[in-house]
Every structure is written in structure tokens, then in C-alpha cells.
Design an enzyme around this catalytic site. Sequence first.
Site, PDB file in Angstrom:
ATOM      1  N   ASN A   1      -6.827  17.563 -45.367  1.00 50.14           N
ATOM      2  CA  ASN A   1      -7.525  17.631 -44.087  1.00 50.14           C
ATOM      3  C   ASN A   1      -6.608  17.997 -42.911  1.00 50.14           C
ATOM      4  OD1 ASN A   1      -9.989  16.912 -45.203  1.00 50.14           O
ATOM      5  ND2 ASN A   1      -9.602  14.720 -44.946  1.00 50.14           N
TER       6      ASN A   1
ATOM      7  N   TYR B   1      -6.446   2.156   2.407  1.00 52.11           N
ATOM      8  CA  TYR B   1      -6.295   1.598   1.072  1.00 52.11           C
ATOM      9  C   TYR B   1      -7.490   0.705   0.748  1.00 52.11           C
ATOM     10  CZ  TYR B   1      -4.694  -0.858  -3.033  1.00 52.11           C
ATOM     11  OH  TYR B   1      -4.615  -1.355  -4.308  1.00 52.11           O
TER      12      TYR B   1
ATOM     13  N   SER C   1      -7.975  12.525 -48.392  1.00 51.66           N
ATOM     14  CA  SER C   1      -9.192  11.728 -48.283  1.00 51.66           C
ATOM     15  C   SER C   1      -9.074  10.548 -49.230  1.00 51.66           C
ATOM     16  CB  SER C   1     -10.404  12.586 -48.652  1.00 51.66           C
ATOM     17  OG  SER C   1     -11.449  11.773 -49.137  1.00 51.66           O
TER      18      SER C   1
ATOM     19  N   GLU D   1      -7.585  18.417 -35.411  1.00 52.66           N
ATOM     20  CA  GLU D   1      -8.847  17.733 -35.060  1.00 52.66           C
ATOM     21  C   GLU D   1      -8.610  16.714 -33.943  1.00 52.66           C
ATOM     22  OE1 GLU D   1     -11.535  16.680 -38.602  1.00 52.66           O
ATOM     23  OE2 GLU D   1      -9.599  17.135 -39.504  1.00 52.66           O
TER      24      GLU D   1
ATOM     25  N   ASN E   1       0.810  -1.217   0.000  1.00 59.17           N
ATOM     26  CA  ASN E   1       0.000   0.000   0.000  1.00 59.17           C
ATOM     27  C   ASN E   1       0.847   1.272   0.000  1.00 59.17           C
ATOM     28  OD1 ASN E   1      -1.969  -1.872   0.193  1.00 59.17           O
ATOM     29  ND2 ASN E   1      -2.691  -1.315   2.249  1.00 59.17           N
TER      30      ASN E   1
ATOM     31  N   LYS F   1      -4.123   3.927 -12.041  1.00 60.73           N
ATOM     32  CA  LYS F   1      -2.953   3.925 -12.926  1.00 60.73           C
ATOM     33  C   LYS F   1      -3.256   3.985 -14.420  1.00 60.73           C
ATOM     34  CE  LYS F   1      -1.336   0.841 -10.092  1.00 60.73           C
ATOM     35  NZ  LYS F   1      -1.959   1.445  -8.878  1.00 60.73           N
TER      36      LYS F   1
ATOM     37  N   LYS G   1      -9.154  16.882 -51.294  1.00 58.23           N
ATOM     38  CA  LYS G   1      -9.119  17.201 -49.868  1.00 58.23           C
ATOM     39  C   LYS G   1      -7.717  17.284 -49.283  1.00 58.23           C
ATOM     40  CE  LYS G   1     -12.159  17.375 -47.192  1.00 58.23           C
ATOM     41  NZ  LYS G   1     -13.040  16.319 -46.680  1.00 58.23           N
TER      42      LYS G   1
ATOM     43  N   GLN H   1      -6.503   0.808  -7.293  1.00 55.60           N
ATOM     44  CA  GLN H   1      -5.705   0.242  -8.387  1.00 55.60           C
ATOM     45  C   GLN H   1      -6.139   0.835  -9.740  1.00 55.60           C
ATOM     46  OE1 GLN H   1      -4.204  -3.895  -8.353  1.00 55.60           O
ATOM     47  NE2 GLN H   1      -5.744  -4.275  -9.920  1.00 55.60           N
TER      48      GLN H   1
ATOM     49  N   THR I   1     -15.680  37.967 -31.603  1.00 48.46           N
ATOM     50  CA  THR I   1     -16.407  37.558 -30.391  1.00 48.46           C
ATOM     51  C   THR I   1     -17.708  36.970 -30.928  1.00 48.46           C
ATOM     52  OG1 THR I   1     -17.549  39.679 -30.106  1.00 48.46           O
ATOM     53  CG2 THR I   1     -15.439  39.456 -28.977  1.00 48.46           C
ATOM     54  N   HIS I   2     -18.202  35.935 -30.305  1.00 47.12           N
ATOM     55  CA  HIS I   2     -19.372  35.188 -30.815  1.00 47.12           C
ATOM     56  C   HIS I   2     -19.112  34.692 -32.240  1.00 47.12           C
ATOM     57  CE1 HIS I   2     -21.704  37.124 -27.502  1.00 47.12           C
ATOM     58  NE2 HIS I   2     -20.944  38.154 -27.822  1.00 47.12           N
TER      59      HIS I   2
HETATM   60  N1  ARG Z   1      -1.691  -3.478  -7.384  1.00 45.26           N
HETATM   61  C1  ARG Z   1      -2.090  -2.710  -6.266  1.00 45.26           C
HETATM   62  C2  ARG Z   1      -2.501  -1.308  -6.693  1.00 45.26           C
HETATM   63  O1  ARG Z   1      -2.194  -0.958  -7.786  1.00 45.26           O
HETATM   64  C3  ARG Z   1      -0.966  -2.612  -5.290  1.00 45.26           C
HETATM   65  C4  ARG Z   1      -1.401  -2.506  -3.887  1.00 45.26           C
HETATM   66  C5  ARG Z   1      -2.101  -3.742  -3.471  1.00 45.26           C
HETATM   67  N2  ARG Z   1      -2.383  -3.751  -2.052  1.00 45.26           N
HETATM   68  C6  ARG Z   1      -3.155  -4.651  -1.518  1.00 45.26           C
HETATM   69  N3  ARG Z   1      -3.344  -4.535  -0.255  1.00 45.26           N
HETATM   70  N4  ARG Z   1      -3.728  -5.595  -2.208  1.00 45.26           N
HETATM   71  O2  ARG Z   1      -3.114  -0.568  -5.982  1.00 45.26           O
END
Ligand code: ARG
Length: 465
Positions: free
Chosen positions: A291, A323, A283, A296, A116, A331, A289, A328, A161-162
Site C-alpha cells: 500500500n 487583545y 495489509s 495517502e 499581550n 497557537k 497488498k 490564545q 486532462t480530465h
Molecule cells: N496565554 C495568553 C495567550 O496565549 C497570553 C496573553 C494573556 N494576556 C492576558 N491579558 N490574559 O494569548
Amino acid sequence: MANDTKKLWSGRFKEGSANLLDYFNSSLYFDKKLYKEDIICSVAHAKMLAKCNIISQEESEEIIHGLNKILTEIEEDKTEWFKKNKSEDIHSAIESRLINTVGETGKKLHTGRSRNDQVINDVRFWLKGEIKEIITHLKHLRITFINLAREHLKTILPGYTHLQQAQPITLGHYFLSYEQKLLRDIKRFDQNLKSTNVLTLGSGALAGTSYPIDREFVARELGFEEISSNSIDAVSDRDFVAECLFNISLLSVHLSQWAEEMVLWNSDEFKFITISDAYATGSSMMPQKKNPDIPELIRGKTGRFIGNLVGMLTTLKGIPQAYNKDLQEDKELLFDSIDNIKIVLEIANEFLQNITFERHRMYEAASNSFINATDVADYLTKKGVPFRIAHEVVGKIVAYCIERKRLFKDLSLSEWNSFHELFGDDIVNQIMLESCVESKNVYGGTAPQQVINAIGRAEGEHYED
Ligand code: ARG
């Protein structure tokens, strides 16, 4: 169906875990991105354990040697290494490989540490580098806007503007409007770097640790400026992630506004820019075209960034301390936003340097309208007419011209005077586009002299690393 691969936490379990649980629970396929940071942070932890006599010097060296060996192994063939490893996350993968590599001593690495505090320490360590990279990209892009401003001090175009022609402006002033937004973005990321730069190791699972560890030592080893001061908060705090996702979103909102203008200006109706061939696309069906896919996509990516921010905040909402596995989910959102914003910044910069700004077209667009109407009113006001009255008079002149399909420049002095006796023959010069922009000589205004001053200020602030 159960899985027999031994888990780091298998002690209290009689049966292996279900395959579907393993599949659902696993984060290795995305958190493997953190392998290097995980190893570097573990090396610092192992050094500290020896320094504090929690493990012996020899044990620490053995662990560090093993960790470095694993780093080389992974870097030699990442795909193969991760294919072979069936662990649930990057932390377990490296720890179990360490135990295989150095034997029993490897089992001591996790002393005084939990995944954690480990996982978020890794993320912080990794994100510091990424934020620095984003800031560098942002600085480069900002310099491009400043250079373009210098090149286009006197280029005149319609200001809107607008999305209606409002008043003439200089293109340099327009570029510096984005320079200002980017400067604020840089400051936000600088701030975010501070909130990220905090060591969490030493917080354990949530309560701290009973070993006599030295957190300052680990912070110094890893270059963290601060140490988290509440272990419960430390393992649950994802504010810096949310901040980063917000900063990326707002930056992307800024870029989407500019990108929208590039798309518009590239249209046949505007023709304010020409994109060099290397930065435009064609295109598959319509041969004529060309583009603007780059702006975009820059505009389109904003949806993903805001989605990631909302996803993170929603994940955080209502989870109890400390925690929870929900965390998780932080990420993939973060990795996705970081990877995408870096490429967006890089390509925005190249794209900007591969556009021709069509000054004649811009000038022409501003010449065939009543964009200087405010300047006509100002002309009378400067001769003593109250602005509200001047505004009314000019409104009538505009209506008169529209009815007769004429512009201000087509009016004779007697026509001007039929609306107000204070018009003199200098009115023609006073409302030329050049005079209009030069007269906005106020701090922050569009006059070329003010743009020169603004460039000077911009160069003084956050200019180089
Ligand atoms: N893979 C977990 C995460 O990304 C790591 C921490 C896991 N901790 C646990 N008590 N299971 O958060």
C-alpha cells in the site's frame, strides 16, 4: 472549588479562582513549547531596561542570570519542571519561577511590558525559525524534483486532462510542473518571513508604555527587521499566523495533487511506479497488498491544514480591538500545522527518491491509444489545411479506427488518403511519440530541449541557501 495558587494578577481579587476556570483558561500544556523563546525575549527586555536606566545594571544581570538558570532547569527535565509549575501560561510560569529564584528583583522584569505584547513577540520569534526550516525543506524537495527531471528528460508518458489521455509528455516536464508550484510556495514563505519579522515588545497591553524604553535596541538584540508601528494593532495582529497557515495549506494542496498521482500510478491498473519496500506498507489481511500509505497520508493531511486555517480565520473574525483571550487559540493550530508540514516535506522528499519510474509501462500506456491525434491534425495544418478542418478529419479517422479496433499505426497509406489526400508516408514518423514530444519545442513546452532549458532556469532561481 477554588484554587489558592497565587496568580501574577491576584491583587484585585479577594478569592482564589475556580478550579474549572484554571483548567479552562490554561495554555501552559501547549505554549510551554515557547519556553526558550520566552526566555530569550525576556533577556533582551531586561538588558534594555538597564540600558535605559529603568532598572539598575545589577538588577538586570541578576534577572538575566536567573532566566538562564531557569532555561537550564527546564532543559534538564522538561516533564518534571512543567509538572511542578501550575501557572496559567508559559509567561507566568517563567516569571513566577524567576521571582522564586532571584527574589524581589525578579518582580521588576515585567516593567514596561504586558503579556499581550510578550506572547505575540514570542510567537513571532519562534515562527521565524520555523518558516526558515520549512523553506529549507522546500528547497530540498524542489531540488529532488529538478534532479528527477534531469534523469527523465526523454521518458515519455501519457499526459492527462480530465484524467483522459490527452497528449504525450516527458516525465521531466511533469516533474518540473511541481518544481514550479514549489518555487511559488518558497516565495510565499519568504514573504511570510517578512511579515513575521516584526518586534511587538514595547506595545504594552495595547497603548504603548510610559517608560523611556529603546525598541530598536530590543529589535537588534532579537534580530527583528521591523518594529510594529501601532500598539493596538501589534497586540491583535495575527495576519502573519493566518498567512502561514494559508501557505501551508496551499503547499499541502500542491503536494496532495502529486500524492494522488503517486497513489494512482502505484495501482495495478497504471503500474507507472514501483515503491521500494521500505516506503510501502502491507495489509493485515490481504497478503498480496503493497500500500502507498505515505502519499495517502500526505494527501490526507491537507484536511487538517485547511481546517487549521479556517479555524484561525474564524477565531479572528469579529473580535474587537485589541487583545482578547480568543487569540490564545492561535497557537495550537499553528503548532499543529508547522509540526505536520515539516514531516510531510521530509517524507515526501525521501519517498520521491525511493520510487522506480517504470518507463516501459509509461511508454506502452501512451502507445495503445489515440494520444497523438492532435499531432495528426497538426500534420495536415502544417500542409495548409485549416486547423478546424484538420480536427474534423482526424476525428473521423479516430472513429474509423475505434470501429475496427485499430490504432493509427495500423493504417495503410491508402486508408490515410481516403480521409485526406495530403497524408504522405512520413505521417508514421511524424506521429511517433518521440516526434510528438520533440515538436513541442516552445518556451515552457514538453520537448526535451525545453526541459533542459527549464532546468537551467530552475537552477538559477532560489536554488541553494
Ligand atoms: N496565554 C495568553 C495567550 O496565549 C497570553 C496573553 C494573556 N494576556 C492576558 N491579558 N490574559 O494569548
